[in-house]
Design an enzyme around this catalytic site. Structure first.
Site, PDB file in Angstrom:
ATOM      1  N   GLU A  35     -39.028 -27.635  93.229  1.00 44.15           N
ATOM      2  CA  GLU A  35     -37.712 -27.121  92.888  1.00 44.15           C
ATOM      3  C   GLU A  35     -36.710 -27.933  93.697  1.00 44.15           C
ATOM      4  OE1 GLU A  35     -36.675 -23.198  94.208  1.00 44.15           O
ATOM      5  OE2 GLU A  35     -34.983 -23.068  92.825  1.00 44.15           O
ATOM      6  N   ARG A 262     -51.974 -23.762 101.213  1.00 45.54           N
ATOM      7  CA  ARG A 262     -50.928 -24.682 101.597  1.00 45.54           C
ATOM      8  C   ARG A 262     -51.192 -25.184 103.013  1.00 45.54           C
ATOM      9  NH1 ARG A 262     -46.453 -22.934 104.522  1.00 45.54           N
ATOM     10  NH2 ARG A 262     -46.743 -20.885 105.482  1.00 45.54           N
ATOM     11  N   LYS A 272     -38.920 -23.717 103.746  1.00 44.60           N
ATOM     12  CA  LYS A 272     -37.699 -24.372 103.273  1.00 44.60           C
ATOM     13  C   LYS A 272     -36.462 -23.680 103.827  1.00 44.60           C
ATOM     14  CE  LYS A 272     -38.568 -26.532  98.779  1.00 44.60           C
ATOM     15  NZ  LYS A 272     -38.216 -26.452  97.355  1.00 44.60           N
TER      16      LYS A 272
END
Length: 764
Positions: A35, A262, A272
């Site tokens: 994104e 992850r 983020k």
RNA sequence: UGAGGUGUAGCUCAAUUGGCAGAGCACCUGACUCUGAAUCAGGCGGUUCGAGGUUCAAGUCCUCGCACCUCAACCA
């Protein structure tokens, strides 16, 4: 395109191999779908390497798709940085650069299709109402009053939503799935929301935007993705991914989603949100601050892309939540830089060392190799009798094992001469001003002609020509191993000394270094020229320090093995007297409590086992067969309509008891029984499962022993665990049909016969 | 308390599908060395989350537990 070494384990790779072998797909298409709302970081690198790397390995393609379905958070700045970072990492998406926004029309059609099938409806509930009605993890949700809105009406409303007739939040389009689903994601999730916002790509064309779950899988489908890899937190979303694809007229073969863990790196953060906060609140100097775990930060710091790729390859891909130690990454950076970085000499805290016996007015243009092994050429370092050395490389009172300067000790100036300090000049505070030394002029290059050994070698910089520079001693951004853990505010855990700056003096050749160039400053570390560096004001960032076992040894923390294994010893729940009584029917005839419990838990199994006993089976055999082996064969299938009865179990039990069948044969029969019923005796015949007796086994055992003489000898020598290995070989060779007890006996017998100590007695 | 996941050496992962529990890194020792780096050799390190069960044989199959992660945004 760069392929990684692919040495570590990677279950995704195995998965693709299986799919290809089974012919489910004829090519591999993966995708990396960021994104564009932030910069890529080291965690993304793992996903990039997985997606691009795997596609390359299998000769497929990996698309790059901007997952831009939320215009309020996304920006073109990020789109560009993402592309730069991926390219820099060494990957190439070719012409396969896409945006989810490119599919808005198509997605809109899929949405209409779902409404038409009465699988979606326009809902007028507010955000709060919807949340309230969703229920909780243990309580079912309640339906929206609009759930049964007629299809035609929803279609009309949806069209008007698209036309911009409603305000933000006024209506949503929801999938009609199941408000009572135990998977919360399935409780009529929203598909579209109204957002009158300008999209970085489609501008003001759309007042409605699709939501991730709806858009993602369908976008995968549009791109012909075969394997869609994402992180573990999307496991619950997979049901939705499948639902949208299954219920729309999408391409076949369809993509499937698989999740992996992850990357979590110690001493850093990859959230983020938190990274953005570090930037916006000026805790760092930007997204590409050399302390940041962003790709651009790592690049600026001097980490080579190959180091990142190798690192990702080394850590592998699995589903286990884990924390990778920062040392592993640092070690990978060193490995790469050690191979590729030219060497230079730089002194941080310089002390002037004067060679008092240097021939007046002469300059020696010494040629130093740029790399100890790789052929990176040489550079000239002129020596004119005076050099700078590290203050810390001299000691008045050297500790044991000291290999550097001290009065009267001969030390080598790297690539130059052997020198001995004779005199130390100090100021009134005792601080060293200057070292006076003599040198052996015959040792030019660093070796004495008489071959005498010199223990120490130190680096140096000529006083002229030299350059001054700033060294940014990049260190860990956080002072704790797991920032943000527990209730801690990650901002309180910032390392106050994460980037101290020191002045240094370096050899003149460094003046021409261009931004991005990486060097090893000998005995100090790996440094790269900063993006803002100029010939007038040189700035270097430390990419990583050199390993320093000397420092480690001197500060040796007495490390105790923290065997803090929190092992709550929970005893198995002891059955109550009441329960024992209920189980007694079985336990009295020798059946274990566990198995009895198992049978009692399922009436069908209990009855089946008793029927088998009635049909003549030993109670214990029947119970074990049903309670263990049958349950395994059932593999989760229900026990309602079994295609066989107690008589079959009884007959199976006797086949086993009389030695016709071994354990494997028994399982094969059971599997067949579960699938299609039948008579065990007949199945044994049909599949020829009768186990091999001693006679048939002898040649096999001889062969196995001959093929594995070493293991046989070890067994003969008393290593009984080898019986398992050898027996396993026998089983393999006989297709699992050997009688293990007979085989074991024969094996022991044969080995005993070859035992040296008994060889004489065993002779015919 | 529901659902979905994950537990093997200090760390990250293997284990030919039930058959000798291994590798890399870390750590320790030694060799070598014109970087106290690199390189090379060796060593230490295991309650396979726990308790039972099945089996000739269980990290692997069965049962019951435990720990941790994710899910109740109109974010992705």
């Amino acid at each position: 395109m760069i392929e990684s070494a692919s040495s570590s384990s990677n279950f995704l790779r195995d998965l693709i191999e299986t799919d290809l072998a089974a012919g489910r797909y004829d090519r591999v298409v993966t995708r990396f779908p960021p994104e564009p709302n932030g910069y890529l970081h080291i965690g993304h690198a793992k996903a990039i390497c997985a997606n691009f790397g795997l596609a390359a390995q299998f000769g497929g393609v990996c698309t790059l798709r901007m997952d831009d379905t939320n215009p309020t958070k996304e920006d073109i700045e990020y789109v560009e940085s993402i592309q730069d970072d991926i390219r820099w990492l060494g990957f190439d998406w070719g012409e396969h650069f896409f945006h989810a926004a490119d599919y808005f029309e198509q997605l809109y059609r899929y949405a209409r299709e779902l409404i038409s099938k009465d699988l979606a409806y326009v809902c007028s509930q507010t955000n709060e109402e919807m949340r309230r009605d969703r229920g909780t993890v243990i309580e079912a949700g309640t339906a929206s009053p609009d759930r049964d809105r007629p299809t035609a009406e929803s279609l009309d409303l949806f069209a008007r939503m698209r036309a911009g007739e409603f305000a933000d939040g006024e209506l949503t389009l929801r999938a009609k799935i199941d408000m009572a689903a135990s998977n919360m994601k399935l409780r009529d999730p929203p598909m579209y929301r109204i957002r009158h916002a300008t999209h970085h790509r489609t501008g003001d064309d759309w007042p409605i935007y699709p939501i991730y779950d709806f858009a993602h899988g369908l976008s995968d489908s549009v791109e012909g993705i075969t394997h869609s890899f994402c992180t573990l937190e999307f496991q619950n979303n997979r049901a939705l991914y499948d639902w949208y694809i299954e219920n729309t007229s999408t391409l076949r073969p369809r993509p499937y989603q698989y999740e992996f863990a992850r990357l979590v790196l110690s001493w850093t953060l990859t959230s983020k949100r938190k990274l953005l906060q570090l930037v916006t609140e000026d805790h760092v100097q930007g997204w590409d601050d050399p302390r940041m775990p962003t790709i651009s930060g790592l690049r600026r710091r001097g980490v080579p892309p190959a180091a990142i790729r190798n690192f990702c390859d080394r850590i592998g891909v699995s589903k286990t939540n884990s924390i990778i130690e920062m040392e592993v990454f640092e070690e990978e950076i060193r490995a790469e830089l050690n191979r590729t970085a030219p060497r230079r000499m730089v002194v941080r805290d310089p002390v002037r060392l004067v060679l008092v016996d240097w021939p007046e007015g002469t300059v020696d243009p010494l040629e130093l190799a740029n790399h100890p092994s790789a052929d990176l050429g040489t550079r000239t370092v002129p020596l004119a009798g005076q050099v700078f050395v590290e203050r810390s490389d001299f000691s008045d009172d050297p500790p044991k094992g000291w290999k550097r300067l001290s009065v009267g000790v001969e030390v080598r100036l790297r690539g130059a001469y052997l020198v001995t300090v004779n005199e130390v000049l100090r100021d009134e505070d005792g601080r060293i001003l200057e070292l006076h030394a003599t040198h052996d002029h015959a040792s030019r290059g660093g070796d004495a002609p008489d071959g005498r050994k010199v223990r120490g070698t130190i680096h140096w910089v000529p006083t002229e020509p030299s350059v001054t520079m700033n060294l940014r001693m990049v260190d860990r951004l956080f002072a704790v191993a797991n920032p943000g853990e527990g209730d801690a505010d990650f901002l309180d855990e910032l390392n106050p000394a994460s980037m101290p700056i020191t002045e240094a003096v370096g050899e003149g050749a460094l003046r021409d270094a261009a931004p991005g160039d990486a060097f090893q400053f000998e005995r100090i570390g790996y440094f790269a020229v900063d993006a803002d560096s100029t010939a007038e004001a040189l700035v270097f960032n430390r990419a990583v320090s050199l390993r320093d076992t000397w420092a480690k040894a001197s500060t040796a923390p007495t490390k105790g093995k923290s065997k803090a294994r929190s092992a709550p010893v929970v005893a198995a729940a002891t059955p109550s007297a009441e329960e024992l009584a209920a189980l007694a029917a079985w336990t009295e005839v020798g059946v274990s409590v566990e198995t009895a419990r198992m049978l009692k838990a399922d009436a069908a199994l209990d009855t089946l086992a008793w029927d088998a006993v009635l049909a003549g089976a030993e109670a214990k055999d029947a119970a074990n067969l049903v309670g263990n082996e049958l349950v395994r064969a059932l593999d989760g299938r229900g026990t309602d309509a079994l295609p066989f009865g107690g008589d079959a179990i009884a007959s199976l039990a006797s086949l086993s008891a009389d030695g016709t069948l071994n354990q494997r044969g028994l399982r094969a029969v059971l599997a067949e029984l579960v699938m299609s019923g039948g008579a065990p005796g007949e199945i044994v015949e049909r599949l020829s499962l009768v186990q091999l007796s001693s006679d048939a086994l002898t040649p096999v055992i001889t062969a196995v022993l001959a093929d594995h003489p070493e293991e046989a000898a070890r067994l003969a020598g008393g290593e009984t665990k080898l019986i398992g290995f050898l027996l396993g070989q026998v089983m393999r060779r006989t297709g699992g049909k050997a009688d293990p007890k007979a085989a074991r006996a024969l094996l022991m017998q044969s080995v005993a016969g070859t035992r040296p100590s008994t060889a004489g007695k065993a002779g015919p």
